[in-house]
Scaffold this motif. Structure first.
Motif, short mmCIF file in Angstrom:
data_model
loop_
_atom_site.label_atom_id
_atom_site.label_comp_id
_atom_site.label_asym_id
_atom_site.label_seq_id
_atom_site.Cartn_x
_atom_site.Cartn_y
_atom_site.Cartn_z
N SER A 186 0.91 -1.05 -0.04
CA SER A 186 -0.11 0.01 0.01
C SER A 186 1.04 1.06 -0.10
CB SER A 186 -0.94 0.02 1.36
OG SER A 186 -0.23 0.24 2.36
N SER A 187 0.39 2.24 -0.47
CA SER A 187 1.28 3.55 -0.72
C SER A 187 0.97 4.19 0.70
CB SER A 187 0.64 4.60 -1.90
OG SER A 187 -0.53 5.02 -1.25
N PHE A 188 2.16 4.87 1.25
CA PHE A 188 2.17 5.67 2.34
C PHE A 188 0.98 6.67 2.62
CE2 PHE A 188 3.98 8.71 5.23
CZ PHE A 188 4.47 7.99 6.28
N ASP A 189 0.90 7.38 1.47
CA ASP A 189 -0.15 8.51 1.53
C ASP A 189 -1.56 7.71 1.52
OD1 ASP A 189 1.83 10.32 1.50
OD2 ASP A 189 1.68 10.50 -0.98
N ASP A 190 -1.90 6.97 0.72
CA ASP A 190 -3.19 6.17 1.01
C ASP A 190 -3.57 5.47 2.08
OD1 ASP A 190 -5.64 5.45 -0.37
OD2 ASP A 190 -4.63 3.44 -0.90
N LEU A 191 -2.66 4.95 2.74
CA LEU A 191 -2.91 4.35 4.10
C LEU A 191 -2.79 5.36 5.11
CD1 LEU A 191 -3.12 2.11 5.71
CD2 LEU A 191 -0.45 1.93 6.07
N PHE A 192 -2.10 6.42 5.32
CA PHE A 192 -2.37 7.17 6.34
C PHE A 192 -3.72 8.41 6.17
CE2 PHE A 192 1.71 6.11 7.27
CZ PHE A 192 1.63 5.62 8.87
N GLY A 193 -3.96 8.65 4.66
CA GLY A 193 -5.07 9.35 4.48
C GLY A 193 -6.38 8.57 4.78
N ARG A 194 -6.44 7.31 4.78
CA ARG A 194 -7.37 6.61 5.31
C ARG A 194 -7.26 6.50 6.63
NH1 ARG A 194 -9.76 2.81 1.16
NH2 ARG A 194 -8.78 3.52 -0.82
N LEU A 195 -6.22 6.34 7.30
CA LEU A 195 -6.32 6.38 9.01
C LEU A 195 -6.66 7.59 9.28
CD1 LEU A 195 -2.71 4.80 9.84
CD2 LEU A 195 -5.12 3.92 10.25
N ALA A 196 -6.39 8.91 8.64
CA ALA A 196 -7.00 10.15 9.17
C ALA A 196 -8.62 10.32 9.12
CB ALA A 196 -6.42 11.30 8.27
N SER A 197 -9.08 9.33 8.48
CA SER A 197 -10.71 9.14 8.42
C SER A 197 -11.12 8.64 9.74
CB SER A 197 -11.17 8.75 7.08
OG SER A 197 -11.07 7.24 7.16
N CYS A 198 -10.46 7.96 10.32
CA CYS A 198 -11.02 7.01 11.57
C CYS A 198 -10.99 8.29 12.74
CB CYS A 198 -9.81 6.28 12.19
SG CYS A 198 -10.22 5.14 13.59
N PRO A 199 -12.25 8.25 13.46
CA PRO A 199 -12.52 9.30 14.24
C PRO A 199 -11.80 9.00 15.56
CG PRO A 199 -14.28 7.81 14.03
CD PRO A 199 -13.51 7.61 13.01
N GLY A 200 -10.90 7.73 15.82
CA GLY A 200 -10.41 8.05 17.04
C GLY A 200 -8.90 8.05 16.88
N ILE A 201 -8.38 8.46 15.76
CA ILE A 201 -7.03 8.80 15.18
C ILE A 201 -6.83 10.34 15.51
CG2 ILE A 201 -5.17 8.68 13.92
CD1 ILE A 201 -6.10 5.89 15.00
N PRO A 202 -5.98 10.92 16.35
CA PRO A 202 -5.82 12.33 16.55
C PRO A 202 -4.81 12.81 15.40
CG PRO A 202 -4.50 11.13 18.03
CD PRO A 202 -5.50 10.24 17.51
N ASP A 203 -4.76 14.13 14.85
CA ASP A 203 -3.78 14.64 14.01
C ASP A 203 -2.21 14.30 14.58
OD1 ASP A 203 -5.70 15.72 12.28
OD2 ASP A 203 -5.82 17.69 13.49
N PHE A 204 -1.55 13.61 13.69
CA PHE A 204 -0.21 13.36 14.08
C PHE A 204 0.56 13.42 12.90
CE2 PHE A 204 -1.59 9.39 12.90
CZ PHE A 204 -0.43 8.71 12.40
N ASN A 205 1.91 13.60 12.98
CA ASN A 205 2.99 13.39 11.92
C ASN A 205 3.24 11.84 11.51
OD1 ASN A 205 5.20 13.39 10.20
ND2 ASN A 205 6.15 15.11 11.30
N PRO A 206 2.85 11.34 10.61
CA PRO A 206 3.10 9.92 10.54
C PRO A 206 4.60 9.63 10.34
CG PRO A 206 2.28 10.92 8.60
CD PRO A 206 2.05 12.07 9.57
N MET A 207 5.32 10.56 10.22
CA MET A 207 6.64 10.33 10.14
C MET A 207 7.35 9.90 11.48
SD MET A 207 7.40 10.27 7.11
CE MET A 207 9.12 10.19 7.03
N THR A 208 6.60 10.03 12.70
CA THR A 208 6.84 10.04 14.03
C THR A 208 6.41 8.80 14.57
OG1 THR A 208 4.98 11.12 15.06
CG2 THR A 208 6.89 12.28 14.71
N LEU A 209 5.75 7.90 13.33
CA LEU A 209 5.06 6.43 14.02
C LEU A 209 5.93 5.34 14.02
CD1 LEU A 209 2.47 5.17 14.37
CD2 LEU A 209 2.20 4.64 12.02
N LEU A 210 6.16 4.78 15.11
CA LEU A 210 6.80 3.63 15.25
C LEU A 210 6.22 2.32 14.93
CD1 LEU A 210 9.57 2.26 16.27
CD2 LEU A 210 8.34 2.06 18.67
#
Length: 114
Positions: A73-97
């Motif tokens: 999956s593409s990074f942009d597509d995956l994190f764009g979809r994660l952003a649509s989840c109401p329980g995921i706050p705004d964050f910089n995906p580059m800091t995700l472990l």
């Protein structure tokens, strides 16, 4: 004087449970399989014929490394979809472990597919 930082955002699990990211489609080719294998260090020894099945499309046993499936999956597509989840706050995906992932393949991964 140090400036105080706001507390880091946190995930709200009960708002994430059951959220569907939707179907994602990705096309990959033999070239992608070979580049992935080379990126993992296959054929770092050109005299080792065991790696050719992952890095040379003319090999009789040419195949994709199974772990390629977790990178499709593409990074942009995956994190764009994660952003649509109401329980995921705004964050910089580059800091995700990336801490854990499990992959179960029921048959070998094809060397090219959509």
């Amino acid at each position: 004087k140090l400036l105080s930082r706001p507390p880091p955002p946190c995930v709200i699990p009960h708002l994430c449970i059951g959220h569907v990211l939707g179907e994602m489609t990705h096309t990959y080719t033999q070239k992608d399989c070979m580049l992935y294998a080379l990126g993992l260090g296959c054929s770092s020894d050109p005299m080792d014929s065991k790696d050719l099945k992952y890095t040379y499309e003319g090999d009789k046993q040419f195949s994709a490394l199974p772990t390629l499936a977790v990178c499709l999956s593409s990074f942009d597509d995956l994190f764009g979809r994660l952003a649509s989840c109401p329980g995921i706050p705004d964050f910089n995906p580059m800091t995700l472990l990336h801490g854990h992932e499990k992959l179960i393949l029921l048959k070998p991964l094809s060397t090219e597919a959509t």
